[in-house]
Design a protein around this motif. Structure first.
Motif, mmCIF file in Angstrom:
data_model
loop_
_atom_site.group_PDB
_atom_site.id
_atom_site.type_symbol
_atom_site.label_atom_id
_atom_site.label_comp_id
_atom_site.label_asym_id
_atom_site.label_seq_id
_atom_site.Cartn_x
_atom_site.Cartn_y
_atom_site.Cartn_z
ATOM 1 N N SER A 157 0.805 -1.226 0.000
ATOM 2 C CA SER A 157 0.000 0.000 0.000
ATOM 3 C C SER A 157 0.839 1.277 0.000
ATOM 4 O O SER A 157 0.299 2.368 0.168
ATOM 5 C CB SER A 157 -0.914 0.006 1.234
ATOM 6 N N ASP A 158 2.149 1.182 -0.196
ATOM 7 C CA ASP A 158 3.037 2.347 -0.071
ATOM 8 C C ASP A 158 2.641 3.489 -1.011
ATOM 9 O O ASP A 158 2.666 4.662 -0.622
ATOM 10 C CB ASP A 158 4.484 1.922 -0.361
ATOM 11 N N HIS A 159 2.287 3.157 -2.240
ATOM 12 C CA HIS A 159 1.952 4.198 -3.220
ATOM 13 C C HIS A 159 0.751 5.018 -2.762
ATOM 14 O O HIS A 159 0.699 6.243 -2.950
ATOM 15 C CB HIS A 159 1.668 3.540 -4.576
ATOM 16 N N LEU A 160 -0.208 4.345 -2.132
ATOM 17 C CA LEU A 160 -1.399 5.039 -1.642
ATOM 18 C C LEU A 160 -1.043 6.023 -0.534
ATOM 19 O O LEU A 160 -1.538 7.165 -0.511
ATOM 20 C CB LEU A 160 -2.416 4.001 -1.146
ATOM 21 N N ASP A 182 3.288 9.929 9.862
ATOM 22 C CA ASP A 182 3.320 9.352 11.207
ATOM 23 C C ASP A 182 2.466 8.095 11.294
ATOM 24 O O ASP A 182 2.816 7.133 11.982
ATOM 25 C CB ASP A 182 2.823 10.383 12.231
ATOM 26 N N ARG A 183 1.340 8.089 10.591
ATOM 27 C CA ARG A 183 0.470 6.915 10.611
ATOM 28 C C ARG A 183 1.105 5.727 9.893
ATOM 29 O O ARG A 183 1.051 4.596 10.382
ATOM 30 C CB ARG A 183 -0.876 7.255 9.961
ATOM 31 N N VAL A 184 1.714 5.983 8.735
ATOM 32 C CA VAL A 184 2.296 4.875 7.994
ATOM 33 C C VAL A 184 3.518 4.309 8.707
ATOM 34 O O VAL A 184 3.908 3.159 8.456
ATOM 35 C CB VAL A 184 2.659 5.302 6.551
ATOM 36 N N MET A 185 4.106 5.084 9.626
ATOM 37 C CA MET A 185 5.258 4.576 10.369
ATOM 38 C C MET A 185 4.875 3.450 11.324
ATOM 39 O O MET A 185 5.748 2.761 11.857
ATOM 40 C CB MET A 185 5.910 5.714 11.167
ATOM 41 N N ARG A 186 3.599 3.256 11.549
ATOM 42 C CA ARG A 186 3.134 2.166 12.405
ATOM 43 C C ARG A 186 2.587 0.991 11.583
ATOM 44 O O ARG A 186 2.017 0.060 12.150
ATOM 45 C CB ARG A 186 2.043 2.672 13.349
ATOM 46 N N VAL A 187 2.746 1.045 10.269
ATOM 47 C CA VAL A 187 2.212 -0.001 9.388
ATOM 48 C C VAL A 187 3.368 -0.729 8.701
ATOM 49 O O VAL A 187 4.164 -0.097 8.002
ATOM 50 C CB VAL A 187 1.279 0.609 8.322
ATOM 51 N N PRO A 188 3.484 -2.044 8.878
ATOM 52 C CA PRO A 188 4.538 -2.793 8.171
ATOM 53 C C PRO A 188 4.227 -2.865 6.676
ATOM 54 O O PRO A 188 3.288 -3.543 6.256
ATOM 55 C CB PRO A 188 4.473 -4.189 8.805
ATOM 56 N N GLN A 190 6.127 -2.714 2.496
ATOM 57 C CA GLN A 190 7.351 -3.074 1.780
ATOM 58 C C GLN A 190 8.359 -1.926 1.759
ATOM 59 O O GLN A 190 9.561 -2.140 1.902
ATOM 60 C CB GLN A 190 6.988 -3.497 0.358
ATOM 61 N N LEU A 191 7.899 -0.689 1.589
ATOM 62 C CA LEU A 191 8.796 0.471 1.469
ATOM 63 C C LEU A 191 8.775 1.310 2.739
ATOM 64 O O LEU A 191 8.779 2.541 2.691
ATOM 65 C CB LEU A 191 8.382 1.319 0.262
ATOM 66 N N TYR A 192 8.776 0.638 3.881
ATOM 67 C CA TYR A 192 8.684 1.340 5.168
ATOM 68 C C TYR A 192 9.835 2.321 5.367
ATOM 69 O O TYR A 192 9.652 3.421 5.907
ATOM 70 C CB TYR A 192 8.656 0.321 6.300
ATOM 71 N N GLN A 280 11.911 1.893 14.575
ATOM 72 C CA GLN A 280 12.590 0.655 14.946
ATOM 73 C C GLN A 280 11.572 -0.448 15.252
ATOM 74 O O GLN A 280 11.769 -1.613 14.873
ATOM 75 C CB GLN A 280 13.499 0.888 16.161
ATOM 76 N N GLN A 281 10.493 -0.089 15.935
ATOM 77 C CA GLN A 281 9.452 -1.081 16.229
ATOM 78 C C GLN A 281 8.809 -1.593 14.937
ATOM 79 O O GLN A 281 8.565 -2.793 14.782
ATOM 80 C CB GLN A 281 8.387 -0.465 17.136
ATOM 81 N N ASN A 282 8.542 -0.677 14.029
ATOM 82 C CA ASN A 282 7.923 -1.081 12.772
ATOM 83 C C ASN A 282 8.883 -1.926 11.935
ATOM 84 O O ASN A 282 8.476 -2.896 11.285
ATOM 85 C CB ASN A 282 7.492 0.161 11.990
ATOM 86 N N GLU A 283 10.152 -1.564 11.968
ATOM 87 C CA GLU A 283 11.148 -2.334 11.220
ATOM 88 C C GLU A 283 11.223 -3.767 11.730
ATOM 89 O O GLU A 283 11.370 -4.714 10.940
ATOM 90 C CB GLU A 283 12.520 -1.673 11.328
ATOM 91 N N ALA A 284 11.081 -3.950 13.037
ATOM 92 C CA ALA A 284 11.097 -5.304 13.596
ATOM 93 C C ALA A 284 9.910 -6.114 13.065
ATOM 94 O O ALA A 284 10.050 -7.305 12.740
ATOM 95 C CB ALA A 284 11.059 -5.239 15.116
ATOM 96 N N GLU A 285 8.758 -5.469 12.972
ATOM 97 C CA GLU A 285 7.588 -6.159 12.434
ATOM 98 C C GLU A 285 7.761 -6.485 10.947
ATOM 99 O O GLU A 285 7.351 -7.541 10.477
ATOM 100 C CB GLU A 285 6.329 -5.312 12.632
ATOM 101 N N VAL A 286 8.368 -5.571 10.212
ATOM 102 C CA VAL A 286 8.610 -5.800 8.787
ATOM 103 C C VAL A 286 9.545 -6.988 8.595
ATOM 104 O O VAL A 286 9.312 -7.847 7.734
ATOM 105 C CB VAL A 286 9.194 -4.539 8.131
ATOM 106 N N ARG A 287 10.590 -7.039 9.387
ATOM 107 C CA ARG A 287 11.558 -8.133 9.250
ATOM 108 C C ARG A 287 10.913 -9.485 9.521
ATOM 109 O O ARG A 287 11.255 -10.487 8.875
ATOM 110 C CB ARG A 287 12.730 -7.903 10.192
ATOM 111 N N LYS A 288 9.991 -9.537 10.488
ATOM 112 C CA LYS A 288 9.325 -10.798 10.786
ATOM 113 C C LYS A 288 8.477 -11.283 9.611
ATOM 114 O O LYS A 288 8.283 -12.477 9.425
ATOM 115 C CB LYS A 288 8.449 -10.641 12.037
#
Length: 673
Positions: A157-160, A182-188, A190-192, A280-288
């Motif tokens: 959903s990054d483009h949106l 700020d909102r997208v920073m809490r969403v895992p 692809q282009l976080y 950093q929290q979001n990055e951890a979720e992305v990595r999982k």
């Protein structure tokens, strides 16, 4: 506009005059339309025929034909988001902007996770609305919010998100742009990391008062001052006291209405530090999730089947996400007030909503796979019965119209939750769509029986018997079901007997009919109808049945005579007839069994009754009369035939045990699905 495709010049069509509906109705179809239309109607599951028809209509540029073809195609394949876009563009080129918007809204109602379709819809609005009007701006913002609520948590959903942020920037609302990032920073997604870099650039290249909300700006400013006071206090207590003991109402000299360059720099460091933690929290979720996402090679809908690796990848991802949601729920339930905020963040990233989104994504790519719909409803039912019902409806009415097992499961779901009329509707609709399935008719009869409508259940079974007179196998099956129903529930053995006898006239070679008739006679008063039992046995022996079955009926007749015969002469007479039958059928049976290719594996395929009967011919001389059974032991098992088995020589009568429950073979009657 920062690299987005919003308001693409290619979308700025010149709007021709609106076509009148009356003219549209009078418009003749293209020459080859009827032929191709017949092809798709004759074979609605032929995807290539549909695409050929749509391509033909597009080449002809015929609005009426295109509308008819697209409406029919999208009703059957609603997950093809590209054709929703084509449909909207078709209406826009014709100058029907309102219809183009309606097409987008309808498409998004059936595929709300389509980021591409949301963006297409937004671009349509930007190209057709008068953006100088305040209501237009509000409408666009509302659509963006709807888009994020529906598809904003999608991995792709990054483009949106970028489109929304850039649009807010174009409106001159930098604070709103900050809020979007700020909102997208809490969403895992692809282009976080790209979002984070854009946010940092945004925060460091604009005045803080313009990019931060008043509340956050004051909070950061107060934190900066507190840090300054603490630093001075640590460096010089006297200076710190002088700083703190100013007369009431006197401003700090450092705050003259304009922050110093050093203060601005320090404040930027503070706001970036707070966002770094979220990143950093979001990055951890992305990595999982990264490896799971990387294994998904086809996230879009297509009629071509997926390979096993892809199906396994979806199953594995779903299982993991459900486990994460369960863990997050446990943390949330066990967290006190102190950790409430962090638990809410965890629940947002890995929770029920996240699992739902992943299921919806999966069911776009795997729409034709019943196993994933089944997995979804089993997960969803404990959370919401109504949402589960909607999933059943969507699966059965759109994507799995011929998967009868899932329709039956849906009907059972509705019955379990008390929605009897809906369960009846589902089963009736399934039988119309797939006539001839015995299990569907039996489910209908069973449903009526469970709700107390025995007359309706009987009517359904009688109707099935009448409709299948030209199909002896099914006719016999339904006749047995109807006879059992009349005997066990309606307590009318006479009608049950009539049903079985009529079925025997149509299928005289069906041993199951004779077995059920025999069981019916045995269930009556044996003091009055013992002769009827022997007549039933004689009828079976005279029928064109196999040797195995005839030996079976002869054994049961002999056993009945020993159990309930009134004279020893009648027992001996029936025994002699049984031995004669063994002599007559035994050589034929042995000849068939001892033909070419005899071996242990062939003998193992014989049923127990056949093997025992064959063995009896070799082990027991036919002239030896049976040994009368000793009197039963008082207090022993007097429940029925089972108590007599010990008195028979196994080599003679061993076959009877395997026929004690003939109903276990009726699954043969179900036609292949």
């Amino acid at each position: 506009m920062g690299g987005t495709d919003m308001a693409d010049p290619s979308l700025a069509y010149s709007a021709p005059p609106v076509t009148e509906e009356e003219e549209m109705e009078d418009q003749e179809m293209p020459v080859d339309f009827e032929r191709q239309w017949k092809l798709v109607n004759d074979n609605p599951q032929g995807f290539n025929s549909w695409t050929d028809l749509l391509q033909y209509c597009e080449q002809e540029g015929h609005l009426k034909a295109s509308r008819q073809a697209l409406n029919a195609f999208l009703a059957r394949y609603p997950l093809c988001y590209g054709y929703w876009k084509k449909f909207a563009d078709l209406e826009r080129r014709a100058g029907n902007n309102n219809k183009a918007e309606e097409v987008c809204v309808e498409g998004l109602s059936v595929i709300p996770l389509s980021v591409d379709l949301w963006i297409h819809y937004i671009n349509l609005l930007l190209g057709t609305l008068n953006m100088n009007l305040p209501e237009s701006t509000q409408h666009i913002r509302s659509v963006f919010e709807d888009a994020l609520a529906s598809a904003g948590w999608d991995w792709h959903s990054d483009h949106l998100w970028d489109l929304y942020a850039e649009w807010e920037k174009e409106q001159g609302d930098l604070r709103a742009m900050t809020a979007v990032y700020d909102r997208v920073m809490r969403v895992p997604t692809q282009l976080y990391s790209t979002h984070y870099e854009k946010l940092k650039t945004h925060l460091t290249s604009n005045p803080l008062q313009d990019v931060l909300s008043p509340e956050e700006y004051e909070k950061v400013k107060a934190e900066y001052r507190q840090n300054q006071i603490q630093a001075k206090k640590e460096g010089s207590d006297a200076t710190a006291d002088e700083e703190e003991e100013r007369p009431p109402g006197e401003d700090n000299p450092a705050n003259d209405g304009k922050d110093s360059e050093e203060a601005v720099q320090k404040m930027r460091e503070l706001i970036l530090a707070s966002r770094e933690e979220t990143y950093q929290q979001n990055e951890a979720e992305v990595r999982k999730r990264w490896n799971y996402e990387d294994a998904i090679k086809r996230p879009y809908f297509h009629v071509k089947p997926l390979d096993r690796t892809q199906l396994k990848a979806w199953h594995t991802y779903l299982d993991w996400e459900m486990a994460e949601a369960e863990a997050a729920r446990a943390v949330t339930e066990g967290t006190g007030v102190e950790g409430q905020e962090s638990s809410e963040v965890k629940e947002g990233i890995a929770g029920h909503r996240r699992v739902q989104i992943l299921f919806e994504r999966c069911l776009i790519a795997c729409a034709f796979y019943e196993e994933f719909w089944d997995k979804y409803v089993h997960y969803l039912e404990p959370h919401s019965v109504e949402e589960t019902r909607n999933i059943y409806r969507r699966a059965c009415e759109i994507h799995l119209p011929y998967k009868h097992s899932f329709h039956l499961q849906w009907a059972m779901f509705e019955e379990r939750h008390g929605n009897i009329s809906e369960a009846q509707r589902i089963l009736e609709g399934l039988e119309k769509a797939m006539p001839g399935l015995a299990m569907v008719r039996l489910r209908r009869a069973g449903l009526e029986r469970r709700v107390g409508r025995l007359d309706k259940a009987e009517s359904l079974l009688k109707e099935a018997v009448e409709e299948n007179k030209d199909k002896p196998h099914l006719h016999a099956f339904y006749s047995i079901k109807l006879a059992r129903f009349l005997h066990k529930l309606c307590k009318n053995p006479s009608r049950a007997r009539t049903v079985l006898q009529e079925a025997i006239e149509i299928s005289p070679d069906n041993s199951k009919l004779y077995l059920n008739l025999l069981d019916l006679e045995l269930s009556g008063d044996l003091r009055l109808n013992g002769g009827v039992v022997q007549q039933c046995v004689s009828k079976a022996l005279a029928a064109p049945l196999s040797s195995d079955n005839k030996i079976l009926f002869s054994q049961r007749g002999l056993q009945f005579a020993e159990d309930f015969g009134t004279t020893v002469q009648s027992v001996l007479s029936i025994y002699e007839e049984h031995q004669k039958l063994l002599n007559d059928l035994g050589p034929k049976k042995r000849g068939a069994e001892n033909g070419d290719g005899d071996g242990p594996e062939k003998m193992s395929k014989m049923d127990d009754g056949s093997a025992a009967a064959a063995a009896s011919l070799q082990a027991v001389p036919p002239t030896v009369p049976p040994v009368p059974p000793p009197p039963p032991v008082m207090g022993g098992d007097m429940s029925g035939y089972g108590s007599y088995g010990n008195w028979y020589q196994q080599q003679q009568y061993g076959g009877y045990g395997s026929y004690s429950n003939p109903w276990n073979q009726y699954n043969q009657y179900y036609p292949p699905s």
